[in-house]
Design an enzyme around this catalytic site. Structure first.
Site, PDB file in Angstrom:
ATOM      1  CG  ASP A  47      36.609  42.492  46.036  1.00 25.07           C
ATOM      2  OD1 ASP A  47      37.609  42.115  45.399  1.00 25.07           O
ATOM      3  OD2 ASP A  47      35.889  43.428  45.660  1.00 25.07           O
ATOM      4  CD  GLN A  48      33.152  42.837  43.115  1.00 24.23           C
ATOM      5  OE1 GLN A  48      31.973  42.873  42.774  1.00 24.23           O
ATOM      6  NE2 GLN A  48      33.645  43.636  44.052  1.00 24.23           N
ATOM      7  NE  ARG A  69      45.112  36.773  39.021  1.00 28.92           N
ATOM      8  CZ  ARG A  69      45.401  35.796  38.189  1.00 28.92           C
ATOM      9  NH1 ARG A  69      46.590  35.249  38.200  1.00 28.92           N
ATOM     10  NH2 ARG A  69      44.499  35.347  37.346  1.00 28.92           N
ATOM     11  N   PRO A  70      42.357  40.189  44.120  1.00 27.22           N
ATOM     12  CG  PRO A  70      41.182  42.184  44.482  1.00 27.22           C
ATOM     13  CD  PRO A  70      42.302  41.589  43.669  1.00 27.22           C
ATOM     14  CB  CYS A  73      50.300  34.262  36.812  1.00 24.62           C
ATOM     15  SG  CYS A  73      50.769  32.886  35.767  1.00 24.62           S
ATOM     16  CE  LYS A  94      45.665  28.424  31.984  1.00 21.48           C
ATOM     17  NZ  LYS A  94      45.558  29.089  33.275  1.00 21.48           N
ATOM     18  CG  ASN A  95      41.996  30.435  31.829  1.00 24.65           C
ATOM     19  OD1 ASN A  95      42.748  29.765  32.539  1.00 24.65           O
ATOM     20  ND2 ASN A  95      42.306  31.651  31.426  1.00 24.65           N
ATOM     21  CG  ASP A 150      45.334  35.660  30.099  1.00 24.68           C
ATOM     22  OD1 ASP A 150      45.768  36.399  31.008  1.00 24.68           O
ATOM     23  OD2 ASP A 150      44.587  34.683  30.331  1.00 24.68           O
ATOM     24  CB  ILE A 166      42.937  43.303  33.130  1.00 28.04           C
ATOM     25  CG1 ILE A 166      42.261  43.572  31.779  1.00 28.04           C
ATOM     26  CG2 ILE A 166      42.143  42.295  33.983  1.00 28.04           C
ATOM     27  CD1 ILE A 166      40.802  43.908  31.802  1.00 28.04           C
ATOM     28  NE  ARG A 177      50.276  28.022  36.551  1.00 26.28           N
ATOM     29  CZ  ARG A 177      49.858  28.956  37.356  1.00 26.28           C
ATOM     30  NH1 ARG A 177      50.730  29.758  37.920  1.00 26.28           N
ATOM     31  NH2 ARG A 177      48.594  29.103  37.620  1.00 26.28           N
TER      32      ARG A 177
HETATM   33  C1  UD1 Z   1      40.885  35.002  34.667  1.00 21.19           C
HETATM   34  C2  UD1 Z   1      41.839  34.102  33.926  1.00 21.19           C
HETATM   35  C3  UD1 Z   1      43.113  34.845  33.581  1.00 21.19           C
HETATM   36  C4  UD1 Z   1      42.806  36.151  32.848  1.00 21.19           C
HETATM   37  C5  UD1 Z   1      41.752  36.972  33.589  1.00 21.19           C
HETATM   38  C6  UD1 Z   1      41.284  38.197  32.817  1.00 21.19           C
HETATM   39  C7  UD1 Z   1      41.332  31.902  34.776  1.00 21.19           C
HETATM   40  C8  UD1 Z   1      41.718  30.772  35.662  1.00 21.19           C
HETATM   41  N1  UD1 Z   1      42.136  32.969  34.775  1.00 21.19           N
HETATM   42  O1  UD1 Z   1      41.536  35.379  35.875  1.00 21.19           O
HETATM   43  O2  UD1 Z   1      43.924  34.015  32.755  1.00 21.19           O
HETATM   44  O3  UD1 Z   1      43.991  36.924  32.747  1.00 21.19           O
HETATM   45  O4  UD1 Z   1      40.597  36.164  33.863  1.00 21.19           O
HETATM   46  O5  UD1 Z   1      40.794  37.816  31.572  1.00 21.19           O
HETATM   47  O6  UD1 Z   1      40.347  31.838  34.054  1.00 21.19           O
HETATM   48  N2  UD1 Z   1      39.022  41.577  40.663  1.00 21.19           N
HETATM   49  C9  UD1 Z   1      38.711  42.157  41.889  1.00 21.19           C
HETATM   50  N3  UD1 Z   1      37.936  41.451  42.754  1.00 21.19           N
HETATM   51  C10 UD1 Z   1      37.457  40.207  42.473  1.00 21.19           C
HETATM   52  C11 UD1 Z   1      37.772  39.630  41.227  1.00 21.19           C
HETATM   53  C12 UD1 Z   1      38.561  40.341  40.332  1.00 21.19           C
HETATM   54  O7  UD1 Z   1      39.138  43.278  42.179  1.00 21.19           O
HETATM   55  O8  UD1 Z   1      36.768  39.624  43.298  1.00 21.19           O
HETATM   56  C13 UD1 Z   1      39.855  42.321  39.687  1.00 21.19           C
HETATM   57  C14 UD1 Z   1      41.198  41.632  39.427  1.00 21.19           C
HETATM   58  O9  UD1 Z   1      42.168  41.996  40.380  1.00 21.19           O
HETATM   59  C15 UD1 Z   1      41.522  42.123  38.045  1.00 21.19           C
HETATM   60  C16 UD1 Z   1      40.139  42.223  37.373  1.00 21.19           C
HETATM   61  O10 UD1 Z   1      39.199  42.286  38.432  1.00 21.19           O
HETATM   62  O11 UD1 Z   1      42.074  43.425  38.108  1.00 21.19           O
HETATM   63  C17 UD1 Z   1      39.796  41.063  36.483  1.00 21.19           C
HETATM   64  O12 UD1 Z   1      40.054  39.839  37.156  1.00 21.19           O
HETATM   65  P1  UD1 Z   1      39.301  38.490  36.802  1.00 21.19           P
HETATM   66  O13 UD1 Z   1      38.567  38.650  35.506  1.00 21.19           O
HETATM   67  O14 UD1 Z   1      38.544  38.040  37.982  1.00 21.19           O
HETATM   68  O15 UD1 Z   1      40.523  37.506  36.555  1.00 21.19           O
HETATM   69  P2  UD1 Z   1      40.684  36.019  37.065  1.00 21.19           P
HETATM   70  O16 UD1 Z   1      39.351  35.349  37.093  1.00 21.19           O
HETATM   71  O17 UD1 Z   1      41.547  35.989  38.262  1.00 21.19           O
END
Ligand code: UD1
Length: 432
Positions: free
Chosen positions: A126-127, A123-124, A118, A22-23, A307, A329, A399
């Site tokens: 900013d990056q 889940r910001p 979810c 899915k991802n 996950d 995470i 989903r």
């Molecule tokens: C993706 C997956 C999700 C999985 C996660 C971690 C999809 C659609 N979703 O979610 O199923 O659980 O990877 O393997 O592929 N973070 C920041 N700032 C940012 C981005 C991330 O602080 O700009 C933090 C997040 O809050 C979290 C960590 O970094 O604590 C990892 O998040 P991230 O790997 O980005 O997860 P997603 O891409 O949302």
């Protein structure tokens, strides 16, 4: 109200086929509109998150033709680049934010509703924004909840991610593919779906090297062309069935997988006493006795996936001794523990750690899914439990899991999706 009803106690056995990831599919479908030529994507899972993303790209003008249940022909030449990506579907799914990277890369312009997904933490993004800005975009979070990114042109840059983020790595990679010059993403995510997206983009003419390591190098190209591509198998769906086999003391062969992607999961199952046999594109999990405790910490790939955290907690709740699960995470990913407690689990959550004192047996209960993976984990708990359970809010599970009850039934589980009271009477009559 739609729910699953499960009569637990059957050891799962037999073979199950895993769907496409899915991802990976969310990222690849978002990237498929970056060319004006036709792209064919195969092995797309038939789950609601994917249907929502396909709907979102159609609403901005992409042509989507379904060739069979898992294959789509997509053409993004008629996209209206001025139309914001915003509808009820987009706001529900996390993967819709990949349209920021793909549209910004293609048109130097993207206006996309803020991602849903979810509720497992803040889940910001900013990056993602930092990466787009480094490539030369202006990014605003405008009301009502829209991310608007624009650029005169995108220029390659050296970007250091402050944390390992799957979403930010994927999004920035998509935008950088069409930027002028070279981009380096450091501290990049190494997840299999990052690699799958890079392979897909390279098959369209992109020049990406290093995906799967923590430094990704991208040489921008002017032109992307059509391609035909098949998505990798879903590592998390496979892992979920592996834990379902273990929790029910079953013997299940999980087919159509890449065993390498499952190594952290197989390692933990071996540690607690399961037998794992890999052969080609299949993994067999055999558990014929009460399993032992262990500790686990979620980490970016190749560490143990967040996950899979609810699924391993459900299993450890039945293992002999004290286990500790640390979530590193997401900050809000133990909400399902209250539901497990209703089933007799003995688990204490302190901050990002769950301390689990394994019990011999769960008992059936009425349960509510708090999110996608926790919902699947509650189904595993119900399959292992004595008696009947009902699982509500199954729209979360749908989903990300294709034909979940059907696949489990094929392995000998007593599970039914209930739409009305007639279905429930029928189930209870059959299950006894
Ligand atoms: C993706 C997956 C999700 C999985 C996660 C971690 C999809 C659609 N979703 O979610 O199923 O659980 O990877 O393997 O592929 N973070 C920041 N700032 C940012 C981005 C991330 O602080 O700009 C933090 C997040 O809050 C979290 C960590 O970094 O604590 C990892 O998040 P991230 O790997 O980005 O997860 P997603 O891409 O949302």
């Amino acid at each position: 109200m739609e729910h699953y009803i499960v009569k637990g106690g059957n050891a799962l056995s037999g073979e199950v086929e895993i769907a496409g990831a899915k991802n990976a599919a969310l990222a690849i479908l978002a990237a498929s509109i970056m060319t004006n030529e036709t792209v064919t994507v195969e092995n797309v899972p038939d789950v609601s998150d994917i249907r929502a993303l396909l709907m979102a790209i159609q609403l901005i003008g992409a042509h989507v033709e379904r060739l069979d249940r898992h294959s789509f022909r997509i053409n993004g030449s008629a996209i209206n680049k001025d139309k914001p990506v915003d509808n009820e579907y987009v706001r529900k799914i996390r993967g819709s934010y990949y349209l920021i990277g793909s549209l910004l890369g293609k048109y130097c312009k993207a206006s996309v509703a803020l991602p849903g997904g979810c509720n497992i933490g803040l889940r910001p993004i900013d990056q993602h924004i930092k990466g787009f800005k480094a490539l030369g975009a202006q990014v605003k979070v405008a009301s009502p909840g829209m991310v608007v990114a624009t650029a005169e042109e995108l220029t390659g840059a050296h970007i250091y991610m402050d944390m390992v983020s799957v979403g930010a790595t994927i999004n920035v990679m998509m935008a950088a593919v069409k930027a002028k010059g070279n981009t380096i993403i450091e501290n990049a995510a190494k997840e299999p779906h990052v690699v799958d997206l890079a392979n897909f983009l390279n098959s369209m003419g992109a020049r990406i090297k290093g995906a799967g390591t923590d430094v990704i190098r991208i040489r921008g190209v002017e032109y992307l062309h059509g391609t035909t591509y098949s998505i990798i198998p879903d590592q998390i769906e496979a892992g979920t069935f592996m834990f379902a086999a273990a929790a029910t003391k079953g013997d299940v062969t999980i087919k159509n997988v890449i065993p390498k992607h499952l190594e952290s999961i197989s390692a933990k199952l071996t540690e607690v006493g399961c037998q794992i046999r890999e052969s080609g594109d299949a993994v067999r999990v055999v558990a014929n006795k009460r399993l032992l405790h262990t500790n686990v910490k979620t980490l970016p790939y190749p560490g143990f996936p967040t996950d899979m955290q609810p699924q391993i907690t459900v299993l450890l709740g039945l293992c002999r001794g004290i286990s500790i699960v640390t979530e590193s995470i997401f900050e809000n990913r133990f909400k399902y523990v209250d539901e497990l407690t209703k089933m007799g689990a003995s688990i204490t959550v302190e901050g990002n750690t769950a301390i689990i004192d394994g019990v011999e047996q769960y008992t059936g209960a009425n349960l509510t899914s708090p999110d996608l993976r926790a919902g699947a984990a509650l189904v595993i708990a119900a399959l292992a439990a004595e008696g009947c359970s009902k699982i509500f809010d199954i729209h979360y599970i749908e989903r990300g899991y294709e034909d979940f009850p059907e696949k489990l039934r094929h392995l000998g589980a007593e599970i039914e999706k209930i739409d009305d009271s007639y279905d429930e009477h029928r189930f209870r009559f059959r299950a006894g």
